[in-house]
Design an enzyme around this catalytic site. Structure first.
Site, mmCIF file in Angstrom:
data_model
loop_
_atom_site.group_PDB
_atom_site.id
_atom_site.type_symbol
_atom_site.label_atom_id
_atom_site.label_comp_id
_atom_site.label_asym_id
_atom_site.label_seq_id
_atom_site.Cartn_x
_atom_site.Cartn_y
_atom_site.Cartn_z
ATOM 1 N N LYS A 1 0.852 -1.199 0.000
ATOM 2 C CA LYS A 1 0.000 0.000 0.000
ATOM 3 C C LYS A 1 0.883 1.243 0.000
ATOM 4 C CE LYS A 1 -2.563 1.723 3.632
ATOM 5 N NZ LYS A 1 -2.716 3.189 3.746
ATOM 6 N N LEU B 1 -4.828 7.127 -2.035
ATOM 7 C CA LEU B 1 -4.773 8.595 -2.027
ATOM 8 C C LEU B 1 -6.139 9.215 -1.751
ATOM 9 C CD1 LEU B 1 -2.313 9.232 -5.016
ATOM 10 C CD2 LEU B 1 -1.796 8.882 -2.590
ATOM 11 N N HIS C 1 -11.158 12.760 -3.709
ATOM 12 C CA HIS C 1 -12.464 13.358 -3.390
ATOM 13 C C HIS C 1 -12.499 14.712 -4.079
ATOM 14 C CE1 HIS C 1 -15.442 14.926 -0.094
ATOM 15 N NE2 HIS C 1 -15.978 14.850 -1.294
ATOM 16 N N ALA D 1 -14.967 15.562 -13.001
ATOM 17 C CA ALA D 1 -13.908 15.615 -14.020
ATOM 18 C C ALA D 1 -12.529 15.397 -13.393
ATOM 19 C CB ALA D 1 -13.948 16.959 -14.748
ATOM 20 N N THR E 1 -12.339 6.298 10.043
ATOM 21 C CA THR E 1 -12.537 5.736 11.380
ATOM 22 C C THR E 1 -11.993 6.640 12.483
ATOM 23 O OG1 THR E 1 -10.572 4.439 10.995
ATOM 24 C CG2 THR E 1 -12.667 3.310 10.712
ATOM 25 N N ARG F 1 -4.231 -6.999 13.727
ATOM 26 C CA ARG F 1 -3.135 -7.317 14.639
ATOM 27 C C ARG F 1 -3.120 -8.821 14.914
ATOM 28 N NH1 ARG F 1 -1.755 -3.227 13.242
ATOM 29 N NH2 ARG F 1 -1.103 -1.357 14.331
ATOM 30 N N GLN G 1 -3.960 1.528 17.184
ATOM 31 C CA GLN G 1 -5.215 0.902 16.748
ATOM 32 C C GLN G 1 -5.980 0.468 18.001
ATOM 33 O OE1 GLN G 1 -6.294 0.832 13.751
ATOM 34 N NE2 GLN G 1 -4.600 0.678 12.301
ATOM 35 N N GLY H 1 0.410 -3.084 8.563
ATOM 36 C CA GLY H 1 1.587 -2.223 8.514
ATOM 37 C C GLY H 1 2.619 -2.662 9.532
HETATM 38 O O1 C5P Z 1 0.606 -0.152 11.070
HETATM 39 P P1 C5P Z 1 -0.838 -0.488 10.906
HETATM 40 O O2 C5P Z 1 -1.106 -1.961 10.653
HETATM 41 O O3 C5P Z 1 -1.701 0.067 12.006
HETATM 42 O O4 C5P Z 1 -1.231 0.272 9.546
HETATM 43 C C1 C5P Z 1 -2.520 0.271 9.064
HETATM 44 C C2 C5P Z 1 -2.607 1.025 7.777
HETATM 45 O O5 C5P Z 1 -3.973 1.136 7.423
HETATM 46 C C3 C5P Z 1 -2.084 2.445 7.826
HETATM 47 O O6 C5P Z 1 -1.591 2.750 6.501
HETATM 48 C C4 C5P Z 1 -3.282 3.278 8.132
HETATM 49 O O7 C5P Z 1 -3.219 4.581 7.646
HETATM 50 C C5 C5P Z 1 -4.361 2.500 7.391
HETATM 51 N N1 C5P Z 1 -5.709 2.656 7.909
HETATM 52 C C6 C5P Z 1 -6.055 2.356 9.217
HETATM 53 N N2 C5P Z 1 -7.346 2.494 9.644
HETATM 54 C C7 C5P Z 1 -8.273 2.911 8.815
HETATM 55 C C8 C5P Z 1 -7.955 3.221 7.497
HETATM 56 C C9 C5P Z 1 -6.634 3.082 7.075
HETATM 57 O O8 C5P Z 1 -5.223 1.951 10.004
HETATM 58 N N3 C5P Z 1 -9.510 2.989 9.221
#
Ligand code: C5P
Length: 250
Positions: A43, A71, A74, A78, A134, A196, A205, A225
């Protein structure tokens, strides 16, 4: 227009895991991706794109990785169409757009992404709608945006709007995936961050699923991530996630 087919082979666990290349400069991101030959999906978010631009997307694509370009477009129809046209030409296979841009913009984005990939001889990307970020809490969402609909209803409504506009899937939180899957069967593509593996630090998170729970709840793919990128041995952490997903798919 019908949603595009899901761009992954469901049976291969590595196809279900997208590693978020956050907190890396372009050279680090490219080195990280090369260092994990079994990694299929990465990603690229705003942070890496702002540093590396389109080149880093093309370089990852040239390495053989599938790119989720997050990205969150929004804008007016066009401009959405133009942005998705360019993103599809870079070889991005998943591209995020905000559902609240509205059906006309979503349709324009979808059509131009598909057309542009075709002209470039690339597989058509799947667009993913972001519903409500979120990071909003329900009370602040209502108070600041003056939206009377409860946030819990707003997410499925926006997902429905996106699906009706021909968008192929949504990014959704672990709290939403089961309901959205019930409303939108496969091949609607549900991508879930907030993952996780058991025993791994939550970090920032709050509400998470394990990789196995995400599969059981109906995720098409999950974004992971730091449990992989910040692990002492990222290849081993990725392999462990693949093993867990593989067991859940069996
Ligand atoms: O490191 P981690 O696993 O928390 O990364 C999660 C990825 O998902 C990050 O790029 C974060 O910006 C993205 N993300 C998120 N929660 C969301 C939407 C996107 O953690 N609701």
């Amino acid at each position: 227009m019908a949603p595009l087919a899901a761009p992954f082979a469901a049976a291969d666990p590595a196809e279900r895991i997208i590693v978020a290349l956050d907190g890396m400069d372009p050279d680090q991101a490219l080195a990280f991706a090369i260092g994990l030959p079994k990694l299929r999906w990465v990603k690229v978010g705003l942070e890496l794109y702002a540093a590396g631009g389109p080149v880093v997307v093309q370089q990852l694509h040239d390495q053989g990785k599938q790119v989720f370009l997050d990205l969150k477009f929004h804008d007016i129809p066009a401009t959405m169409a133009g942005a998705c046209r360019s993103a599809a030409r870079l070889g991005a296979q998943l591209i995020t757009v905000h559902a609240c841009a509205g059906s006309e913009a979503l349709r324009a984005a979808q059509e131009s992404a598909q057309e542009s990939a075709g002209v470039a001889g690339l597989p058509a990307p799947t667009l993913l709608a972001v519903t409500v970020l979120t990071s909003w809490d329900p009370a602040r969402f209502a108070a600041e945006l003056k939206i009377t609909e409860p946030l819990a209803n707003y997410v499925p409504q926006l997902a429905q709007l996106a699906a009706q506009a021909g968008i192929g899937g949504c990014v959704c939180s672990p709290l939403e995936v089961a309901q959205l899957r019930a409303d939108h069967p496969v091949p609607f593509h549900l991508v879930t961050p907030g993952i996780r593996p058991a025993g791994v630090a939550l970090g920032d998170q709050q509400r998470v699923l394990t990789p196995a729970q995400a599969i059981s709840a109906g995720s098409s793919q999950m974004v992971i991530g730091r449990p992989i990128t910040a692990a002492p041995d990222p290849a081993a952490a990725f392999a462990a996630c693949c093993a867990e997903v593989g067991a859940a798919l069996a």
